[in-house]
Design a protein around this motif. Structure first.
Motif, PDB file in Angstrom:
ATOM      1  N   VAL A   1       8.545   4.948 -20.558  1.00  0.00           N
ATOM      2  CA  VAL A   1       9.679   5.291 -19.693  1.00  0.00           C
ATOM      3  C   VAL A   1      10.962   4.716 -20.283  1.00  0.00           C
ATOM      4  N   LYS A   2      12.101   5.247 -19.817  1.00  0.00           N
ATOM      5  CA  LYS A   2      13.401   4.741 -20.262  1.00  0.00           C
ATOM      6  C   LYS A   2      14.315   4.611 -19.047  1.00  0.00           C
ATOM      7  N   LEU A   3      15.436   3.983 -19.239  1.00  0.00           N
ATOM      8  CA  LEU A   3      16.391   3.818 -18.147  1.00  0.00           C
ATOM      9  C   LEU A   3      16.758   5.177 -17.553  1.00  0.00           C
ATOM     10  N   GLY A   4      16.725   5.237 -16.224  1.00  0.00           N
ATOM     11  CA  GLY A   4      17.063   6.481 -15.538  1.00  0.00           C
ATOM     12  C   GLY A   4      15.873   7.332 -15.179  1.00  0.00           C
ATOM     13  N   ASP A   5      14.712   7.049 -15.787  1.00  0.00           N
ATOM     14  CA  ASP A   5      13.514   7.827 -15.472  1.00  0.00           C
ATOM     15  C   ASP A   5      13.053   7.546 -14.045  1.00  0.00           C
ATOM     16  N   THR A   6      12.443   8.545 -13.423  1.00  0.00           N
ATOM     17  CA  THR A   6      11.868   8.392 -12.083  1.00  0.00           C
ATOM     18  C   THR A   6      10.361   8.209 -12.198  1.00  0.00           C
ATOM     19  N   ILE A   7       9.823   7.207 -11.492  1.00  0.00           N
ATOM     20  CA  ILE A   7       8.388   6.952 -11.532  1.00  0.00           C
ATOM     21  C   ILE A   7       7.849   6.814 -10.109  1.00  0.00           C
ATOM     22  N   LYS A   8       6.540   7.016  -9.981  1.00  0.00           N
ATOM     23  CA  LYS A   8       5.841   6.772  -8.724  1.00  0.00           C
ATOM     24  C   LYS A   8       4.947   5.551  -8.889  1.00  0.00           C
TER      25      LYS A   8
ATOM     26  N   GLY B   1       0.797  -1.220   0.000  1.00  0.00           N
ATOM     27  CA  GLY B   1       0.000   0.000   0.000  1.00  0.00           C
ATOM     28  C   GLY B   1       0.822   1.259   0.000  1.00  0.00           C
ATOM     29  N   ASP B   2       2.131   1.147   0.316  1.00  0.00           N
ATOM     30  CA  ASP B   2       2.996   2.334   0.322  1.00  0.00           C
ATOM     31  C   ASP B   2       3.139   2.910  -1.084  1.00  0.00           C
ATOM     32  N   GLU B   3       3.121   4.227  -1.177  1.00  0.00           N
ATOM     33  CA  GLU B   3       3.469   4.884  -2.442  1.00  0.00           C
ATOM     34  C   GLU B   3       4.965   5.146  -2.419  1.00  0.00           C
ATOM     35  N   VAL B   4       5.664   4.722  -3.460  1.00  0.00           N
ATOM     36  CA  VAL B   4       7.115   4.849  -3.500  1.00  0.00           C
ATOM     37  C   VAL B   4       7.544   5.560  -4.781  1.00  0.00           C
ATOM     38  N   THR B   5       8.735   6.143  -4.716  1.00  0.00           N
ATOM     39  CA  THR B   5       9.350   6.779  -5.883  1.00  0.00           C
ATOM     40  C   THR B   5      10.659   6.069  -6.171  1.00  0.00           C
ATOM     41  N   GLY B   6      10.886   5.722  -7.421  1.00  0.00           N
ATOM     42  CA  GLY B   6      12.110   5.012  -7.750  1.00  0.00           C
ATOM     43  C   GLY B   6      12.598   5.307  -9.152  1.00  0.00           C
ATOM     44  N   LYS B   7      13.805   4.794  -9.435  1.00  0.00           N
ATOM     45  CA  LYS B   7      14.437   5.014 -10.741  1.00  0.00           C
ATOM     46  C   LYS B   7      14.427   3.720 -11.550  1.00  0.00           C
ATOM     47  N   VAL B   8      14.069   3.822 -12.819  1.00  0.00           N
ATOM     48  CA  VAL B   8      14.071   2.666 -13.720  1.00  0.00           C
ATOM     49  C   VAL B   8      15.514   2.237 -13.969  1.00  0.00           C
ATOM     50  N   VAL B   9      15.825   0.970 -13.610  1.00  0.00           N
ATOM     51  CA  VAL B   9      17.208   0.503 -13.730  1.00  0.00           C
ATOM     52  C   VAL B   9      17.374  -0.643 -14.725  1.00  0.00           C
ATOM     53  N   GLN B  10      16.261  -1.291 -15.110  1.00  0.00           N
ATOM     54  CA  GLN B  10      16.374  -2.397 -16.067  1.00  0.00           C
ATOM     55  C   GLN B  10      15.044  -2.610 -16.772  1.00  0.00           C
ATOM     56  N   LEU B  11      15.117  -2.942 -18.052  1.00  0.00           N
ATOM     57  CA  LEU B  11      13.931  -3.213 -18.861  1.00  0.00           C
ATOM     58  C   LEU B  11      14.043  -4.605 -19.462  1.00  0.00           C
ATOM     59  N   THR B  12      12.978  -5.402 -19.332  1.00  0.00           N
ATOM     60  CA  THR B  12      12.945  -6.713 -19.974  1.00  0.00           C
ATOM     61  C   THR B  12      11.694  -6.805 -20.831  1.00  0.00           C
ATOM     62  N   GLY B  13      11.473  -7.953 -21.420  1.00  0.00           N
ATOM     63  CA  GLY B  13      10.342  -8.118 -22.319  1.00  0.00           C
ATOM     64  C   GLY B  13       8.993  -7.924 -21.660  1.00  0.00           C
TER      65      GLY B  13
ATOM     66  N   SER C   1      15.615  -5.143  -1.638  1.00  0.00           N
ATOM     67  CA  SER C   1      14.924  -6.048  -2.556  1.00  0.00           C
ATOM     68  C   SER C   1      14.649  -5.348  -3.878  1.00  0.00           C
ATOM     69  N   GLU C   2      14.467  -6.152  -4.932  1.00  0.00           N
ATOM     70  CA  GLU C   2      14.140  -5.590  -6.234  1.00  0.00           C
ATOM     71  C   GLU C   2      12.654  -5.252  -6.284  1.00  0.00           C
ATOM     72  N   ALA C   3      12.340  -4.160  -6.965  1.00  0.00           N
ATOM     73  CA  ALA C   3      10.950  -3.769  -7.181  1.00  0.00           C
ATOM     74  C   ALA C   3      10.643  -3.910  -8.661  1.00  0.00           C
ATOM     75  N   ILE C   4       9.528  -4.560  -8.963  1.00  0.00           N
ATOM     76  CA  ILE C   4       9.183  -4.876 -10.347  1.00  0.00           C
ATOM     77  C   ILE C   4       7.769  -4.397 -10.647  1.00  0.00           C
ATOM     78  N   ILE C   5       7.600  -3.852 -11.840  1.00  0.00           N
ATOM     79  CA  ILE C   5       6.281  -3.446 -12.312  1.00  0.00           C
ATOM     80  C   ILE C   5       6.073  -4.012 -13.698  1.00  0.00           C
ATOM     81  N   GLU C   6       4.848  -4.446 -14.011  1.00  0.00           N
ATOM     82  CA  GLU C   6       4.567  -5.012 -15.333  1.00  0.00           C
ATOM     83  C   GLU C   6       4.820  -3.970 -16.415  1.00  0.00           C
ATOM     84  N   ARG C   7       5.505  -4.391 -17.472  1.00  0.00           N
ATOM     85  CA  ARG C   7       5.838  -3.488 -18.570  1.00  0.00           C
ATOM     86  C   ARG C   7       4.572  -2.859 -19.177  1.00  0.00           C
ATOM     87  N   GLY C   8       3.505  -3.655 -19.266  1.00  0.00           N
ATOM     88  CA  GLY C   8       2.264  -3.179 -19.880  1.00  0.00           C
ATOM     89  C   GLY C   8       1.671  -1.968 -19.182  1.00  0.00           C
TER      90      GLY C   8
END
Length: 346
Positions: A69-76, A28-40, A51-58
């Motif tokens: 988004v691209k590598l280095g972008d900041t997202i919430k 439930g926490d809202e977090v801010t982070g930087k995109v560090v890796q993109l996969t399929g 720990s690693e944080a993962i979000i569905e690409r879709g």
């Protein structure tokens, strides 16, 4: 063996960084982070945790499937699951895949869900959250009820889950609660930053005969009809909902929650460009008003001239201005005199 000082400093730096990176997160926490890796199918985000944080690409793709988004972008994003050293994120439940468990988490932890209005039904709307059917009462769709319920059809919005009953067969949503929460947050920001005379940008939210309402990211403010343009008769209908405008703040009344804006004063005063015109110049424009002694002629919005009835024709005597011109008609005239101080042209 002597330890290299630079290696020692590097190790100490890494150790300190590791100690600072904690996993004291909760679902439930809202977090801010930087995109560090993109996969399929996934986007990996550094949220300063071990720990690693993962979000569905879709979730981060546009309607054509292109990643926004691209590598280095900041997202919430919001944390929706934590297990096995892995943190699962969502930008908004319903934008990617969703199930009843996620909907229940959204309610429990106050996470917004993304839904598309599919049908108008008795008392409200059917809303699809990734294929899960929900209901939004008419009174909960907006802070102000829509003029026509059908205008909300096939549009996507963020909602708050307010009720889940009958084992998930009855899910009730509210968009209004989210909007009101954002309004309160936005009001606090605006109280600190919004000043009379400032230029601000917003989107047209409503069009009325007396003017246009502009949404300043959750706060509605009025542009009176007289402040829409330097032209004599500005038409509110010439604007469209969703249109972006930059305006000047004329007045602020926090107690009455009234904010008056000006579109014309956010642009150059037309008479400051009067040097573009000269006596003897032939110009074409539109008749804006007719009185007994003549007609007013618009060279451009905010700059008008007057055509005396005695000068309306070189070939015949004109007794009534209406016999020579009509409001809205386009005519070509010669400028006889420009009075810059009085802002008059004849």
């Amino acid at each position: 063996m002597v330890q290299n000082n630079s290696d020692s400093e590097s190790f100490e730096s890494l150790l300190n960084e590791s100690l600072m990176r904690q996993d004291n997160f909760s679902v439930g926490d809202e977090v801010t982070g930087k995109v560090v890796q993109l996969t399929g199918d996934s986007v990996f985000v550094d949220i300063s945790g071990k720990s690693e944080a993962i979000i569905e690409r879709g979730e981060l793709a546009d309607k054509d499937g292109n990643l926004t988004v691209k590598l280095g972008d900041t997202i919430k994003a919001f944390i929706v699951a934590m297990r096995g050293g892995e943190i699962r994120l969502t930008a908004r439940i319903g934008k990617g895949s969703a199930n009843l468990d996620l909907i229940e988490k959204a309610k429990e932890f106050n996470i917004p869900v993304e839904g598309t209005v599919t049908t108008v039904v008795k008392g409200g709307y059917r809303v699809s959250v990734s294929g899960i059917e929900c209901f939004c009462p008419l009174s909960q769709m907006d802070v102000k009820g829509p003029a026509s319920p059908e205008t909300m059809l096939h549009r996507s919005f963020s909602f708050k889950v307010t009720q889940i009953t009958e084992h998930g067969r009855n899910i009730v949503l509210s968009r209004r609660q989210l909007l009101e929460e954002r309004q309160r947050e936005r009001e606090q920001e605006l109280r600190a930053t919004l000043k009379e005379g400032a230029l601000v940008t917003g989107t047209v939210s409503s069009i009325q005969k007396f003017g246009v309402f502009l949404d300043l990211d959750g706060m509605d403010a009025l542009i009176p009809r007289t402040e829409l343009s330097w032209a004599r008769n500005a038409d509110p209908a010439s604007f469209a909902p969703g249109q972006t405008l930059t305006v000047k703040v004329l007045s602020i009344d926090w107690e009455a929650r009234k904010f008056v804006l000006s579109l014309r004063h956010a642009t150059q005063e037309p008479w400051e460009r009067i040097g573009e015109y000269s006596e003897g110049q032939q110009v074409t424009g539109k008749i804006t008003n007719i009185i007994k002694s003549g007609a007013f002629f618009e060279l451009e919005p905010g700059i008008e001239g007057f055509i005396p009835v005695s000068r309306m024709s070189l070939t015949r005597r004109v007794n009534r201005p209406e016999d020579a011109v009509a409001i809205g008609s386009t005519v070509t005239v010669n400028i006889i005199e420009i009075n810059r101080e009085a802002k008059r042209i004849s």
